[in-house]
Design a protein around this motif. Structure first.
Motif, PDB file in Angstrom:
ATOM      1  N   ILE A  78       0.826  -1.108   0.062  1.00 13.82           N
ATOM      2  CA  ILE A  78      -0.095   0.028   0.182  1.00 13.82           C
ATOM      3  C   ILE A  78       0.989   1.129   0.062  1.00 13.82           C
ATOM      4  N   SER A  79       0.151   2.197  -0.039  1.00 15.17           N
ATOM      5  CA  SER A  79       1.272   3.668  -0.234  1.00 15.17           C
ATOM      6  C   SER A  79       1.799   3.753   0.843  1.00 15.17           C
ATOM      7  N   SER A  82      -0.246   5.859   3.630  1.00 12.16           N
ATOM      8  CA  SER A  82      -1.017   5.232   4.238  1.00 12.16           C
ATOM      9  C   SER A  82      -0.657   3.952   5.271  1.00 12.16           C
ATOM     10  N   GLN A 121      -9.319  -6.865  -2.544  1.00 12.67           N
ATOM     11  CA  GLN A 121      -8.840  -6.017  -3.590  1.00 12.67           C
ATOM     12  C   GLN A 121      -9.104  -4.581  -3.705  1.00 12.67           C
ATOM     13  N   GLN A 122     -10.447  -4.159  -3.421  1.00 13.86           N
ATOM     14  CA  GLN A 122     -10.836  -2.924  -3.329  1.00 13.86           C
ATOM     15  C   GLN A 122      -9.954  -2.253  -2.128  1.00 13.86           C
ATOM     16  N   ASN A 125      -6.447  -1.165  -3.224  1.00 15.97           N
ATOM     17  CA  ASN A 125      -6.426  -0.203  -4.301  1.00 15.97           C
ATOM     18  C   ASN A 125      -6.670   0.994  -3.625  1.00 15.97           C
ATOM     19  N   LEU A 126      -7.797   1.161  -2.905  1.00 20.22           N
ATOM     20  CA  LEU A 126      -7.890   2.523  -2.062  1.00 20.22           C
ATOM     21  C   LEU A 126      -6.712   2.680  -1.298  1.00 20.22           C
ATOM     22  N   ARG A 128      -3.852   2.136  -1.680  1.00 15.96           N
ATOM     23  CA  ARG A 128      -2.822   2.649  -2.681  1.00 15.96           C
ATOM     24  C   ARG A 128      -2.897   3.925  -3.107  1.00 15.96           C
ATOM     25  N   GLU A 129      -4.323   4.165  -3.362  1.00 14.28           N
ATOM     26  CA  GLU A 129      -4.556   5.509  -4.109  1.00 14.28           C
ATOM     27  C   GLU A 129      -4.760   6.918  -3.335  1.00 14.28           C
ATOM     28  N   GLU A 130      -5.446   6.372  -2.122  1.00  9.45           N
ATOM     29  CA  GLU A 130      -5.537   7.451  -1.229  1.00  9.45           C
ATOM     30  C   GLU A 130      -5.021   7.405   0.057  1.00  9.45           C
ATOM     31  N   ASN A 134      -7.822   9.840   5.198  1.00  5.96           N
ATOM     32  CA  ASN A 134      -9.149  10.341   4.361  1.00  5.96           C
ATOM     33  C   ASN A 134     -10.312   9.356   4.916  1.00  5.96           C
TER      34      ASN A 134
END
Length: 143
Positions: A78-79, A82, A121-122, A125-126, A128-130, A134
């Protein structure tokens, strides 16, 4: 207690707790208590199954919150933002949840239902992206 020689779908809760605690102990910081971590993830996992209107299964439902808070090692990356945020916040959320209903409610209030409803998976993805800040917030429970 030893691990039963049966497939995971036949394990009793005690076996699941032993397995999950063992895995979490490998990723927990020295000051983090695996018992509290698993108790909190177990509770969030039960809520997840209720939200999805299906039976609770520890191998999926407990692992999901462990992934959110970076205690589950078998997950996609993940990012860094995060990861850093959840690692900095996680112990404050999970500390004493195995012995305090108030602390457990506080944890439950911090994790939105939308995160628990997502498939794995969702979720990744979240994350990684946000940035996790948040959607995961430390605040006092209501009610």
């Amino acid at each position: 207690m030893s691990i039963e020689n049966s497939p995971p779908d036949e394990w009793k809760d005690e076996t699941w707790i032993l397995v999950l605690t063992s895995v979490v102990s490998l990723t927990a910081m020295p000051y983090e208590d695996s018992k509290d971590i698993v108790a909190g993830a177990w509770s969030l996992g039960q809520r997840r199954a209720e939200l999805l209107d299906r039976p609770f299964w520890p191998g999926e439902d407990v692992v999901h919150p462990l992934c959110i808070f970076c205690w589950w090692p078998f997950k996609p990356a993940i990012s860094e933002d995060s990861k850093r945020y959840t690692r900095d916040l996680r112990w404050e959320l999970f500390k004493d949840v195995s012995s305090s209903k108030m602390e457990l409610r506080r944890l439950q209030a911090a994790v939105p239902d939308e995160l628990l409803r997502m498939d794995t998976q969702q979720l990744f993805n979240l994350l990684r992206e946000e940035p996790a800040w948040n959607f995961i917030h430390l605040h006092e429970p209501t009610g």
